[in-house]
Write a protein that holds these residues in place. Structure first.
Motif, mmCIF file in Angstrom:
data_model
loop_
_atom_site.group_PDB
_atom_site.id
_atom_site.type_symbol
_atom_site.label_atom_id
_atom_site.label_comp_id
_atom_site.label_asym_id
_atom_site.label_seq_id
_atom_site.Cartn_x
_atom_site.Cartn_y
_atom_site.Cartn_z
ATOM 1 N N GLU A 1 15.692 105.464 64.241
ATOM 2 C CA GLU A 1 16.651 105.564 65.337
ATOM 3 C C GLU A 1 15.940 105.976 66.629
ATOM 4 N N GLY A 2 16.625 105.866 67.707
ATOM 5 C CA GLY A 2 16.133 106.344 68.987
ATOM 6 C C GLY A 2 15.149 105.393 69.650
ATOM 7 N N ILE A 3 14.715 105.788 70.823
ATOM 8 C CA ILE A 3 13.744 105.024 71.618
ATOM 9 C C ILE A 3 12.643 105.985 72.039
ATOM 10 N N ASN A 4 11.415 105.687 71.652
ATOM 11 C CA ASN A 4 10.290 106.578 71.945
ATOM 12 C C ASN A 4 9.820 106.374 73.384
ATOM 13 N N ALA A 5 9.930 107.427 74.193
ATOM 14 C CA ALA A 5 9.564 107.332 75.610
ATOM 15 C C ALA A 5 8.072 107.066 75.792
ATOM 16 N N ILE A 6 7.254 107.487 74.818
ATOM 17 C CA ILE A 6 5.809 107.253 74.923
ATOM 18 C C ILE A 6 5.512 105.760 74.928
ATOM 19 N N TYR A 7 6.222 105.021 74.070
ATOM 20 C CA TYR A 7 5.995 103.576 74.011
ATOM 21 C C TYR A 7 6.439 102.900 75.308
ATOM 22 N N ALA B 1 6.314 104.336 78.245
ATOM 23 C CA ALA B 1 5.262 104.674 79.209
ATOM 24 C C ALA B 1 4.025 103.815 79.002
ATOM 25 N N LEU B 2 3.673 103.538 77.750
ATOM 26 C CA LEU B 2 2.512 102.699 77.466
ATOM 27 C C LEU B 2 2.692 101.299 78.041
ATOM 28 N N GLU B 3 3.890 100.769 77.940
ATOM 29 C CA GLU B 3 4.157 99.444 78.511
ATOM 30 C C GLU B 3 4.037 99.471 80.028
ATOM 31 N N ASP B 4 4.481 100.577 80.633
ATOM 32 C CA ASP B 4 4.364 100.711 82.092
ATOM 33 C C ASP B 4 2.901 100.760 82.522
ATOM 34 N N VAL B 5 2.095 101.541 81.778
ATOM 35 C CA VAL B 5 0.664 101.629 82.090
ATOM 36 C C VAL B 5 0.008 100.269 81.917
ATOM 37 N N ALA C 1 9.304 108.338 82.031
ATOM 38 C CA ALA C 1 9.782 107.374 81.051
ATOM 39 C C ALA C 1 10.878 108.045 80.227
ATOM 40 N N GLN C 2 12.037 107.445 80.189
ATOM 41 C CA GLN C 2 13.174 108.041 79.492
ATOM 42 C C GLN C 2 13.439 107.316 78.182
ATOM 43 N N GLY C 3 13.501 108.065 77.107
ATOM 44 C CA GLY C 3 13.807 107.514 75.801
ATOM 45 C C GLY C 3 15.154 108.000 75.302
ATOM 46 N N LYS C 4 15.341 107.866 74.008
ATOM 47 C CA LYS C 4 16.592 108.292 73.400
ATOM 48 C C LYS C 4 16.288 108.961 72.075
ATOM 49 N N SER C 5 16.852 110.135 71.894
ATOM 50 C CA SER C 5 16.601 110.888 70.666
ATOM 51 C C SER C 5 17.169 110.160 69.459
ATOM 52 N N GLY C 6 16.478 110.315 68.325
ATOM 53 C CA GLY C 6 16.950 109.711 67.096
ATOM 54 C C GLY C 6 16.090 110.149 65.930
ATOM 55 N N HIS C 7 16.592 110.003 64.737
ATOM 56 C CA HIS C 7 15.872 110.414 63.545
ATOM 57 C C HIS C 7 14.821 109.370 63.200
ATOM 58 N N ALA C 8 13.552 109.793 63.076
ATOM 59 C CA ALA C 8 12.460 108.853 62.835
ATOM 60 C C ALA C 8 12.579 108.169 61.482
ATOM 61 N N ALA C 9 13.098 108.880 60.478
ATOM 62 C CA ALA C 9 13.193 108.309 59.134
ATOM 63 C C ALA C 9 14.172 107.138 59.075
#
Length: 213
Positions: free
Chosen positions: A194-200, A202-206, A183-191
């Motif tokens: 920004e970005g795309i969390n690859a874990i989320y 992957a969760l959708e794929d599961v 699962a590929q995400g995109k780096s970004g500042h959480a505050a």
């Protein structure tokens, strides 16, 4: 009295064999000493052994390919002893009630029980073939255990696998699917959200996989 005596001898032989196996180190991938002992054990009973690596396969003398085949299977390997042992795991204290030691339960007790079952029916002409397979590398899911010999056992129709289940029959595995995914995400500042969390992702794929019928 004769049957009672016979059962008593069988139990004594089984316990004696289990104690001997416990004393022989047999880590996953290092089962050769235990496999050698069991090969000699069957030879002493005039039973031919097919040895594939550290896996042992024994058949009845009147094996008939036209009959269905029932396999008795358990594994001869163990994990390594934990630090919590308060005694030598290969030379445990004697007990009239229990057999202690590394692998005595998982799966030494199953191994010796299936061996005695096989010996009991060895010369009997059953409506099916009885096959005993004592396999290696179960504890580490290694390549040289059942994975290696499964093609050699393609004729097996039914199997009973010995494991410490408290004498309760259980279905070991209805099916198995292993998926390696990325699962590929995109780096970004959480505050800044920004970005795309690859874990989320992957969760959708599961979620999609488990909801697919």
């Amino acid at each position: 009295m004769k049957n009672k005596h016979s059962n008593s001898n069988c139990l004594s032989d089984t316990v004696r064999l289990l104690r001997k196996l416990v004393s022989i180190q047999s880590f996953s991938g290092e089962e050769h000493l235990r496999a050698n002992y069991l090969t000699n054990f069957f030879s002493e009973h005039n039973i031919n052994v097919e040895r594939i690596g550290n896996n042992i396969i024994v058949k009845q003398p009147h094996f008939d390919s036209s009959k269905p085949t029932f396999m008795l299977n358990s594994h001869i390997d163990t994990v390594q002893p934990a630090n919590g042992y308060t005694f030598d795991p290969y030379n445990p204290p004697s007990s009239d009630e229990y057999v202690y030691g590394l692998g005595s339960n998982d799966a030494g007790a199953s191994v010796v029980s299936l061996i005695q079952t096989f010996l009991h029916f060895y010369n009997q002409d059953l409506s099916f073939n009885l096959l005993l397979v004592l396999s290696s590398e179960e504890e580490n899911s290694g390549e040289n255990g059942m994975r290696r010999i499964s093609k050699e056992l393609s004729y097996v129709d039914f199997a009973l696998v010995g494991e410490p289940t408290g004498m309760r029959a259980a279905i070991a595995e209805r099916g198995l699917l292993v998926v390696d995914g990325i699962a590929q995400g995109k780096s970004g500042h959480a505050a800044r959200n920004e970005g795309i969390n690859a874990i989320y992702i992957a969760l959708e794929d599961v979620k999609t996989l488990i909801s697919t019928k």
